[in-house]
Structure formats: C-alpha cells, structure tokens
Write an enzyme that holds these catalytic residues in place. Structure first.
Site, PDB file in Angstrom:
ATOM      1  N   ASN A  79       0.892  -1.345  -0.070  1.00  9.26           N
ATOM      2  CA  ASN A  79      -0.318   0.054   0.093  1.00  9.26           C
ATOM      3  C   ASN A  79       1.286   1.080   0.128  1.00  9.26           C
ATOM      4  O   ASN A  79       2.119   1.331   0.111  1.00  9.26           O
ATOM      5  CB  ASN A  79      -1.070  -0.081   1.286  1.00  9.26           C
ATOM      6  CG  ASN A  79      -0.480  -0.020   2.439  1.00  9.26           C
ATOM      7  OD1 ASN A  79       1.091   0.147   2.496  1.00  9.26           O
ATOM      8  ND2 ASN A  79      -0.283  -0.714   3.442  1.00  9.26           N
ATOM      9  N   ARG A  80       0.109   2.249  -0.274  1.00 13.90           N
ATOM     10  CA  ARG A  80       0.886   3.778  -0.161  1.00 13.90           C
ATOM     11  C   ARG A  80       1.752   3.528   0.923  1.00 13.90           C
ATOM     12  O   ARG A  80       3.606   4.530   1.004  1.00 13.90           O
ATOM     13  CB  ARG A  80       0.208   5.006  -0.370  1.00 13.90           C
ATOM     14  CG  ARG A  80       0.383   6.031  -0.083  1.00 13.90           C
ATOM     15  CD  ARG A  80       0.013   7.100  -0.570  1.00 13.90           C
ATOM     16  NE  ARG A  80      -1.325   7.624  -0.517  1.00 13.90           N
ATOM     17  CZ  ARG A  80      -1.462   7.783  -1.135  1.00 13.90           C
ATOM     18  NH1 ARG A  80      -0.772   8.894  -1.755  1.00 13.90           N
ATOM     19  NH2 ARG A  80      -3.286   8.427  -2.134  1.00 13.90           N
ATOM     20  N   GLU A  83       3.380   1.372   3.415  1.00 13.35           N
ATOM     21  CA  GLU A  83       4.306   0.853   3.064  1.00 13.35           C
ATOM     22  C   GLU A  83       5.602   0.710   2.503  1.00 13.35           C
ATOM     23  O   GLU A  83       5.940   0.460   2.025  1.00 13.35           O
ATOM     24  CB  GLU A  83       4.057  -0.783   2.974  1.00 13.35           C
ATOM     25  CG  GLU A  83       3.286  -1.358   3.729  1.00 13.35           C
ATOM     26  CD  GLU A  83       1.576  -2.537   3.510  1.00 13.35           C
ATOM     27  OE1 GLU A  83       1.954  -3.680   4.146  1.00 13.35           O
ATOM     28  OE2 GLU A  83       2.068  -2.880   1.709  1.00 13.35           O
ATOM     29  N   ASP A 130      -6.738  -8.212   0.046  1.00 13.70           N
ATOM     30  CA  ASP A 130      -6.028  -9.393  -0.320  1.00 13.70           C
ATOM     31  C   ASP A 130      -6.912 -10.169  -1.809  1.00 13.70           C
ATOM     32  O   ASP A 130      -6.823 -10.548  -2.403  1.00 13.70           O
ATOM     33  CB  ASP A 130      -7.182 -10.785   0.956  1.00 13.70           C
ATOM     34  CG  ASP A 130      -6.053 -10.481   2.386  1.00 13.70           C
ATOM     35  OD1 ASP A 130      -5.100 -10.061   2.107  1.00 13.70           O
ATOM     36  OD2 ASP A 130      -6.676 -10.427   3.320  1.00 13.70           O
TER      37      ASP A 130
END
Length: 492
Positions: free
Chosen positions: A206-207, A209, A276
C-alpha cells in the site's frame, strides 16, 4: 475510466487458475451489535451483541477470494495447537478446490482478530497473536511442500502479515524454487525491507508500505513512480502494484510504463481484507497469462467491490462482472445485477407474492423475434429475469465471430426494455445452475423447443412451477442475419 475492451473475457479466464498461497493465516471474527448506553464502570460504550461471524483472514482471505473466482489453490500455512488453530483447519478444509497444508506448531498462539461493529462502524479491534518466527523444522517442511507442489501451479502468492511464517529463509527459498520453475511470484509485503523479497515478479504494497520501504514521499503520481522504481531496483521485482486507498492503485513496470487507475468505489462500508481481494484477482489473472495491465484493472475492480461489503468479504466473478457492466451503463445498472444480487431481489419479490419468470439466451443483434419472446414471457409473470450468455459462452455455442455485440452492449439493450426486470450474465453453456437456485415460477422458451428439450424444465415442474413455450415470429434469426451480412460483404 476507459476500460480495456477485453475485461469481460478476462474475467471469464480467472476460473481455473492454479495458485499456491503461502503465508500468515488468522481468524477474522466480527461481533455485531448496537450501542445504546455508556458503561457505568468507565466512559466506554456498551455493545449489545446481536450476531457473530468468523472466517479465515490474512492468507486465508486470499484463499477465500481465489475460491470465489473459481481458482484451484494449494494452501500452505501454520497455526498453533489451540482452538483457534483447530477452527481455522476446519474452515479451510470445507473450502472447495483447495489442497491444504496447514502445519501445527505446539506452544504457538494462533492469530485471532476480534472486531466489534455497530452500524457498519468498527468500535474496537482486539488482536490475539504472536509474531515469533516459526521453528526451523517447520520452515523446512514449508519449503519442501512448496518445492514439490510447484510443478502443479501457475502462480505463487506470498501473503506476509509479519506473524512469523514468512521468514527470510522461507521467503528466499520458495521464490528461488518458483523462479526455477518459471512461475511468477506475487508478494503482499509487510516488511519494510523489500530486498528480502528479491526475485519476486510483483510486489503489492500500500502507499504507506511503499513510502517506508523506499524512504521517500509518495504524495502524488510522480513520487509513487519514483519510489516504486527505487524498491524495484532493491528487490529485483518485475513490477510494483501500489494500492492507494481512495485514490485507486498504480502499476509501475520495470520497462518504465506506469498505469494509474482511479478507485472503483461507490460506498466504503468496510476496508477489512480489501488488499487480499486485490492480490487474489491479480495473481489469478497473471497465472492465466493475462498482461499485468489487464490484471491490474481486474484487481482494481475487486478492491472497489471488497470495500463495499461487510466484514472480510470474498469477491467473486459475478461481482466483478456486475461492477464492469455498471461502469459502462450507469442508467440501467439497477437492472444488470450479479447472481447473488438477483437471488436477493427475487426473494424480495416473493415476499410480495409476485410471480417470477425466467428466460435465457444470447440475444445477439436483438430483433423483433426476441422482442416478441420477451413480451410474451413478461405476460406470464409479474417479474421477468433474463439470463444472458457471456461473450465466452456465446463463442462456445455459436463459434468464432460471435457474438457480434459484446455482453455489455447486449445487457444494456435488454435492460432498457420495459418487459425486463433483471439481467444476469452467466458463463456456463446452460443456465441450469441459475434455475436451480432462483427457482422461477415460470420458465419461458421459444416454441422451437420441445418440453423435454428445455433446460431446467424438470426442475421447475418438480416444485410446482410451469414451463411456457412462446410463439415464434417467423423470418428472424441472428445467425441468418450474420450469414447474410458476411455474404453481402464478400460480394463487394
């Protein structure tokens, strides 16, 4: 959004993908209720519990999403020798088309996440877990299982939730095995050191991470591309798929191309497990040989569907097809529905004592014969459901060159007709499974069929329904029209 014209056919191809999933499995538990007062013991709300729901989460939710789109899954995970672990083993064993390898480690705590929900809003989440690395002997068993099973899969997914299963040794060994077998590897990373995933085909951070891994700002498209290229160099990844919450997602490839997709979200209900769903659909698409751009577009649809569902929800192909149709034709979206939505709608009609009719067909190049059939069908019932063959299904029935019009166009035309109440697209050769579950009161086909030739007739009559054979209008045939058009074109 300008969708690729082959997305409908791409959705049909997801079923049958063979996917290996290795990672951290957990139990997602949702406790639903209502808050009506504050506790006299402390200034906290008191939740009056009404219902509870549990399902596999983490890597288990990737598994559930893959099953929902028709994929076959080899699943490798670790649980503790406790009740949560036993519950997870039982839940996974009930999933169809899954080959489970759930290893049990003594003195390990299985991860459970309890979410307390009031009116769609989470009040609190309580986590029971460990992040202790699995034992060396457990790690060796995972590598052995993965290596031996690798020849039977199309793609490998590593679902790293930082709970101790995806150690550096396990991660490196299974990525090496997959690369040796020529299998793409998708990693959903939680470690901020992406170099530990060296050799993966795709990373899906994600952004936040991505920002932590690259040690860079990621406020806009340009910064996201720059950060993605930085971590691709560190990890030797083929591409980066960045999920950006309400801003959609970005696909950045090693060849320098970048694709920024806006979010496909109508209403955010629950973000639990949406990542997921994205990973599952993207992996299945790559496993079936689809291009990363097409895989990303399908994954973006899946993410939009997932956040609109309650709990850790699985996204199926019907959901993807429905949102794809809805994008193209907003005005008639209420009529073009997924199969699950059709079940709910039919149930509500039955509560109002309305008779439900059902007919099906390709409806390619709609002509007066089709219009007459639909009009006659509507006269036999209060509500008419039309099951429409998908593009893939039509091609299987009619051969190359058909359909002339895409399923989206055909669904839109049908939905615009006053005699039609619902349109459901299906990919099977016949609508038998739809008839079995919808249980229409009236089944309508053309009089060119005999009663014993009508698919589902025996089912409908078995519970007291009836079959109506509608009169045909002579002189109209899509096949004849297409043949005549081809003949005329050849004569020029």
């Amino acid at each position: 959004m300008n969708q690729s014209p082959d997305l409908a056919a791409a959705i049909d191809r997801l079923a049958g993908a063979r996917v290996m999933v290795i990672g951290d499995v957990m139990l997602d538990r949702f406790i639903y209720g209502g808050v009506e007062r504050i506790s006299p013991e402390a200034p906290v709300p008191v939740l009056r519990v009404e219902t509870e729901d549990s399902m596999p989460g983490g890597a288990g939710n990737v598994l559930r999403n893959l099953v929902a789109i028709g994929a076959r899954v080899c699943f490798v995970a670790v649980v503790g020798d406790d009740q949560v672990g036993r519950d997870l083993i039982s839940m996974i064993a009930r999933e169809e088309d899954v080959e489970p390898y759930v290893l049990v480690e003594r003195n390990r705590v299985s991860t459970r996440k309890d979410r307390f929900v009031d009116g769609g809003h989470q009040l609190l989440r309580a986590d029971h877990e460990t992040d202790r690395a699995i034992l060396p002997e457990t790690a060796s068993r995972i590598v052995d299982i993965a290596t031996h099973a690798m020849s039977g899969v199309d793609v490998l997914v590593l679902s790293d939730y930082a709970k101790g299963v995806m150690t550096a040794e396990v991660t490196g060994a299974v990525i090496d095995a997959a690369r040796h077998a020529g299998i793409p590897v998708i990693v959903d990373p939680k470690s901020h050191t992406f170099s530990r995933y060296r050799g993966a085909s795709v990373l899906t951070p994600n952004r936040q991470e991505l920002a932590l891994a690259a040690r860079m700002d990621v406020s806009d498209d340009g910064e996201i591309v720059a950060a993605a290229r930085t971590v691709m160099e560190e990890s030797d990844a083929g591409c980066i798929l960045v999920t950006r919450s309400s801003a959609g997602m970005s696909l950045v490839e090693r060849n320098g191309t970048a694709l920024h997709l806006p979010a496909e979200v109508r209403e955010v209900y629950d973000v639990s497990g949406a990542g997921d769903s994205v990973v599952a659909v993207f992996a299945a698409a790559l496993g079936q040989g689809l291009a990363p751009e097409v895989a990303a577009r399908l994954a973006n649809l899946a993410g939009g569907v997932a956040v609109g569902k309650s709990g850790t929800a699985a996204v199926g192909t019907d959901d993807l097809r429905h949102v794809l149709h809805g994008q193209a034709f907003e005005s008639n979206e209420a009529k073009i529905v997924s199969f699950e939505a059709a079940l709910d709608m039919v149930a509500s009609w039955r509560e109002s004592a309305e008779q439900v009719g059902f007919t099906n067909g390709c409806f390619d190049l709609l002509h007066p014969g089709h219009v007459s059939l639909l009009r006659q069908a509507r006269r036999q019932c209060d509500r008419l459901v039309v099951a429409l063959n998908s593009d893939t299904s039509v091609q299987g029935l009619k051969g190359p060159g058909r359909p002339v019009q895409s399923e989206i166009s055909r669904a839109q035309i049908l939905a615009s007709m006053a005699d039609v109440d619902l349109v459901v697209v299906f990919s099977e050769p016949t609508p038998l499974s739809l008839i079995e579950r919808l249980r229409p009161d009236v089944l309508v086909k053309g009089s060119d069929y005999r009663l014993d030739e009508v698919v589902g007739a025996d089912i409908v009559t078995s519970y007291g329904g009836r079959v109506h054979l509608a009169d045909l209008v002579d002189g109209y045939s899509t096949t004849a029209t297409v043949t005549r058009m081809a003949h005329d074109a050849g004569g020029r």
